[in-house]
Scaffold this motif. Structure first.
Motif, PDB file in Angstrom:
ATOM      1  N   GLU A  14       0.805  -1.221   0.000  1.00  0.00           N
ATOM      2  CA  GLU A  14       0.000   0.000   0.000  1.00  0.00           C
ATOM      3  C   GLU A  14       0.839   1.272   0.000  1.00  0.00           C
ATOM      4  O   GLU A  14       0.297   2.370  -0.150  1.00  0.00           O
ATOM      5  N   ARG A  15       2.143   1.144   0.146  1.00  0.00           N
ATOM      6  CA  ARG A  15       2.996   2.336   0.100  1.00  0.00           C
ATOM      7  C   ARG A  15       3.237   2.796  -1.339  1.00  0.00           C
ATOM      8  O   ARG A  15       3.695   3.930  -1.550  1.00  0.00           O
ATOM      9  N   LEU A  16       2.939   1.954  -2.292  1.00  0.00           N
ATOM     10  CA  LEU A  16       3.063   2.315  -3.691  1.00  0.00           C
ATOM     11  C   LEU A  16       1.699   2.673  -4.244  1.00  0.00           C
ATOM     12  O   LEU A  16       0.694   2.084  -3.850  1.00  0.00           O
ATOM     13  N   ARG A  17       1.669   3.617  -5.172  1.00  0.00           N
ATOM     14  CA  ARG A  17       0.421   4.087  -5.751  1.00  0.00           C
ATOM     15  C   ARG A  17       0.412   3.782  -7.253  1.00  0.00           C
ATOM     16  O   ARG A  17       1.407   3.355  -7.826  1.00  0.00           O
ATOM     17  N   PRO A  18      -0.704   4.015  -7.944  1.00  0.00           N
ATOM     18  CA  PRO A  18      -0.870   3.456  -9.291  1.00  0.00           C
ATOM     19  C   PRO A  18      -0.002   4.032 -10.404  1.00  0.00           C
ATOM     20  O   PRO A  18       0.284   3.340 -11.382  1.00  0.00           O
ATOM     21  N   ASP A  19       0.415   5.291 -10.329  1.00  0.00           N
ATOM     22  CA  ASP A  19       1.108   5.917 -11.451  1.00  0.00           C
ATOM     23  C   ASP A  19       2.573   5.482 -11.483  1.00  0.00           C
ATOM     24  O   ASP A  19       3.250   5.487 -10.445  1.00  0.00           O
ATOM     25  N   GLY A  20       3.059   5.112 -12.657  1.00  0.00           N
ATOM     26  CA  GLY A  20       4.458   4.716 -12.743  1.00  0.00           C
ATOM     27  C   GLY A  20       4.962   4.612 -14.165  1.00  0.00           C
ATOM     28  O   GLY A  20       4.184   4.458 -15.109  1.00  0.00           O
TER      29      GLY A  20
ATOM     30  N   THR B  85       3.239   6.711  -1.321  1.00  0.00           N
ATOM     31  CA  THR B  85       2.681   7.469  -0.198  1.00  0.00           C
ATOM     32  C   THR B  85       3.805   8.152   0.570  1.00  0.00           C
ATOM     33  O   THR B  85       4.993   7.958   0.285  1.00  0.00           O
ATOM     34  N   GLU B  86       3.428   8.922   1.586  1.00  0.00           N
ATOM     35  CA  GLU B  86       4.421   9.591   2.422  1.00  0.00           C
ATOM     36  C   GLU B  86       5.063   8.634   3.417  1.00  0.00           C
ATOM     37  O   GLU B  86       6.002   9.015   4.128  1.00  0.00           O
ATOM     38  N   ASP B  87       4.576   7.386   3.485  1.00  0.00           N
ATOM     39  CA  ASP B  87       5.014   6.446   4.512  1.00  0.00           C
ATOM     40  C   ASP B  87       6.289   5.696   4.168  1.00  0.00           C
ATOM     41  O   ASP B  87       6.702   4.809   4.911  1.00  0.00           O
ATOM     42  N   ILE B  88       6.918   6.015   3.057  1.00  0.00           N
ATOM     43  CA  ILE B  88       8.114   5.301   2.647  1.00  0.00           C
ATOM     44  C   ILE B  88       9.205   6.306   2.274  1.00  0.00           C
ATOM     45  O   ILE B  88       8.938   7.312   1.614  1.00  0.00           O
ATOM     46  N   THR B  89      10.412   6.050   2.751  1.00  0.00           N
ATOM     47  CA  THR B  89      11.527   6.922   2.410  1.00  0.00           C
ATOM     48  C   THR B  89      12.052   6.560   1.018  1.00  0.00           C
ATOM     49  O   THR B  89      11.789   5.471   0.496  1.00  0.00           O
ATOM     50  N   GLN B  90      12.817   7.463   0.437  1.00  0.00           N
ATOM     51  CA  GLN B  90      13.385   7.186  -0.875  1.00  0.00           C
ATOM     52  C   GLN B  90      14.372   6.021  -0.812  1.00  0.00           C
ATOM     53  O   GLN B  90      14.461   5.216  -1.749  1.00  0.00           O
ATOM     54  N   GLU B  91      15.086   5.884   0.276  1.00  0.00           N
ATOM     55  CA  GLU B  91      16.007   4.750   0.429  1.00  0.00           C
ATOM     56  C   GLU B  91      15.237   3.439   0.494  1.00  0.00           C
ATOM     57  O   GLU B  91      15.615   2.446  -0.159  1.00  0.00           O
ATOM     58  N   GLU B  92      14.157   3.417   1.264  1.00  0.00           N
ATOM     59  CA  GLU B  92      13.325   2.208   1.342  1.00  0.00           C
ATOM     60  C   GLU B  92      12.703   1.895  -0.016  1.00  0.00           C
ATOM     61  O   GLU B  92      12.611   0.725  -0.412  1.00  0.00           O
ATOM     62  N   LEU B  93      12.287   2.936  -0.712  1.00  0.00           N
ATOM     63  CA  LEU B  93      11.660   2.750  -2.022  1.00  0.00           C
ATOM     64  C   LEU B  93      12.648   2.140  -3.018  1.00  0.00           C
ATOM     65  O   LEU B  93      12.315   1.196  -3.749  1.00  0.00           O
ATOM     66  N   ARG B  94      13.868   2.661  -3.042  1.00  0.00           N
ATOM     67  CA  ARG B  94      14.859   2.133  -3.976  1.00  0.00           C
ATOM     68  C   ARG B  94      15.180   0.665  -3.691  1.00  0.00           C
ATOM     69  O   ARG B  94      15.326  -0.129  -4.625  1.00  0.00           O
TER      70      ARG B  94
ATOM     71  N   ILE C  22      16.126   4.992  -9.761  1.00  0.00           N
ATOM     72  CA  ILE C  22      14.815   4.735  -9.167  1.00  0.00           C
ATOM     73  C   ILE C  22      14.307   6.031  -8.542  1.00  0.00           C
ATOM     74  O   ILE C  22      14.950   6.594  -7.652  1.00  0.00           O
ATOM     75  N   ASN C  23      13.175   6.502  -9.043  1.00  0.00           N
ATOM     76  CA  ASN C  23      12.647   7.823  -8.678  1.00  0.00           C
ATOM     77  C   ASN C  23      13.763   8.870  -8.693  1.00  0.00           C
ATOM     78  O   ASN C  23      14.047   9.522  -7.680  1.00  0.00           O
ATOM     79  N   PRO C  24      14.421   9.042  -9.843  1.00  0.00           N
ATOM     80  CA  PRO C  24      15.570   9.953  -9.896  1.00  0.00           C
ATOM     81  C   PRO C  24      15.234  11.403  -9.574  1.00  0.00           C
ATOM     82  O   PRO C  24      16.127  12.173  -9.199  1.00  0.00           O
ATOM     83  N   SER C  25      13.946  11.785  -9.711  1.00  0.00           N
ATOM     84  CA  SER C  25      13.573  13.162  -9.365  1.00  0.00           C
ATOM     85  C   SER C  25      13.235  13.306  -7.886  1.00  0.00           C
ATOM     86  O   SER C  25      12.937  14.407  -7.418  1.00  0.00           O
ATOM     87  N   GLY C  26      13.261  12.188  -7.148  1.00  0.00           N
ATOM     88  CA  GLY C  26      12.941  12.241  -5.727  1.00  0.00           C
ATOM     89  C   GLY C  26      11.489  11.909  -5.462  1.00  0.00           C
ATOM     90  O   GLY C  26      10.922  11.010  -6.087  1.00  0.00           O
ATOM     91  N   SER C  27      10.875  12.617  -4.548  1.00  0.00           N
ATOM     92  CA  SER C  27       9.508  12.335  -4.112  1.00  0.00           C
ATOM     93  C   SER C  27       8.519  12.367  -5.283  1.00  0.00           C
ATOM     94  O   SER C  27       8.581  13.243  -6.145  1.00  0.00           O
ATOM     95  N   PHE C  28       7.616  11.384  -5.287  1.00  0.00           N
ATOM     96  CA  PHE C  28       6.579  11.276  -6.336  1.00  0.00           C
ATOM     97  C   PHE C  28       5.279  10.853  -5.641  1.00  0.00           C
ATOM     98  O   PHE C  28       4.838   9.731  -5.757  1.00  0.00           O
TER      99      PHE C  28
END
Length: 363
Positions: free
Chosen positions: A146-152, A178-187, A212-218
């Motif tokens: 649930e920390r990931l959302r549909p757009d990608g 979502t806001e519940d995951i850091t960029q490090e965790e996401l990568r 992975i998310n090279p622009s940062g927060s999405f």
């Protein structure tokens, strides 16, 4: 040829353009479910919470356009409330007269291309094949996390040497979250759960780059981060830029529209040239004139990989395949509600689609 990099991209179902493609193909499938002879060209645009559905419909089907659109958004995973505006008119009588009758004429003029190669099991170019598989896997993971959302979006850069695939140079993955995951965790999540299960390890080396998310927060995505319109992902839908495209989109169009059915049949021919061992690569161009049942031109190019000359192969193609609009629709059984299954992750290379089936070629 020296070393060469080639890149293709794919997108998930939550991308705003793909939202609109799925709305359009869901409308088409509902029309064909009720009326197999429906003539449809109903598209969609979306921005924020507003959906605009517009186009032409020549059908006896009764369609609740608003409900179809809202159900698509829910199915994808968006929970916001949306407002729908519709502007649907009947199909032009001049166009209708051109495509109706025992022998169907092309619904418009146009050019379309088919392509296939022996580079992958799907007979697709590697970069787009890999990008689609990664995007599909990203969709699977976000439906369980649930920390990931549909757009990608996904992008794959392959390196070739003397026209032979050598390695994967770069993989780019951008995913809404979502806001519940850091960029490090996401990568870490994307690398371990999306990339590692899909990317061929024999093509990965120490120099392969992961962005992975090279622009940062999405966090803001979908129609609230961008607008969307049916038919804006025609390169994603076809061959990832590795082969030419005719210019017409696929989604929303019934099979009398040769932008769609002609492109499907061109792929069918190329795929079966490769599957029958007649070439290693093949590209077919078709062109049609509105109202005419047969193509204006048919051109084959096997890039020097054919077992015989392209002129000889063209004769074999003409003896085994009928390019009239009526025959294409009949041979591929295109008056069925099958088009939602084409919308995401490419219109080519999926084993269940009729234009991806094997046909023995007599020669």
């Amino acid at each position: 040829m020296a070393a060469m990099l080639f890149t293709s991209e794919s997108v998930t179902s939550g991308h705003p353009d793909k939202i609109c493609d799925l709305i359009a193909d869901s409308i088409l499938d509902e029309a064909l479910r009720q009326d197999p002879d429906a003539h449809m060209a109903v598209e969609a645009s979306i921005k924020d919470d507003l959906i605009f559905i517009f186009g032409e419909a020549g059908t006896s089907a009764v369609i609740d356009y608003e409900t179809v659109a809202k159900n698509v958004l829910k199915e994808i995973g968006y929970t916001e409330e949306y407002h729908v505006i519709t502007k649907i008119t009947g199909q032009s009588r001049e166009i209708n007269s051109a495509v109706s009758g025992t022998e169907i004429g092309a619904g418009d003029q146009g050019i379309m291309f088919g392509y296939a190669s022996n580079e992958t099991d799907s007979f697709m170019p590697f970069a787009i094949d890999c990008a689609h598989r990664l995007a599909r896997r990203l969709e699977e993971v976000r439906r369980t996390d649930e920390r990931l959302r549909p757009d990608g979006k996904v992008q794959v850069t392959a390196e070739y040497e003397n026209d032979i695939l050598k390695r994967i140079d770069t993989i780019v993955v951008s995913t809404q979250h979502t806001e519940d995951i850091t960029q490090e965790e996401l990568r870490t999540l994307i690398k371990e759960q999306v990339i590692r299960p899909v990317a061929d390890s024999s093509l990965i080396d120490a120099e392969t780059k992961y962005l992975i998310n090279p622009s940062g927060s999405f966090i803001v995505g979908g129609s609230f981060g961008d607008s969307g319109t049916t038919g804006r992902k025609i390169v994603v839908d076809s061959y990832g830029g590795y082969a030419p495209i005719g210019g017409g989109c696929f989604s929303s169009k019934d099979p009398t529209k040769v932008d769609r059915s002609g492109a499907y049949y061109a792929r069918y021919v190329c795929r079966n040239l490769i599957a029958n061992g007649l070439a290693k690569r093949a590209q077919l161009q078709l062109s049609y004139a509105i109202g005419e049942p047969r193509p204006v031109s048919v051109n084959i190019n096997t890039f020097g990989t054919g077992v015989m000359s392209d002129d000889a192969l063209l004769g074999i193609i003409r003896n085994n395949f009928d390019f009239s609009v009526s025959s294409i629709i009949a041979e591929l059984d295109l008056k069925r509600p099958i088009y939602r299954s084409t919308t995401n992750y490419g219109h080519f290379g999926k084993p269940g689609l009729p234009w991806e089936q094997f046909k023995a070629i007599k020669f």
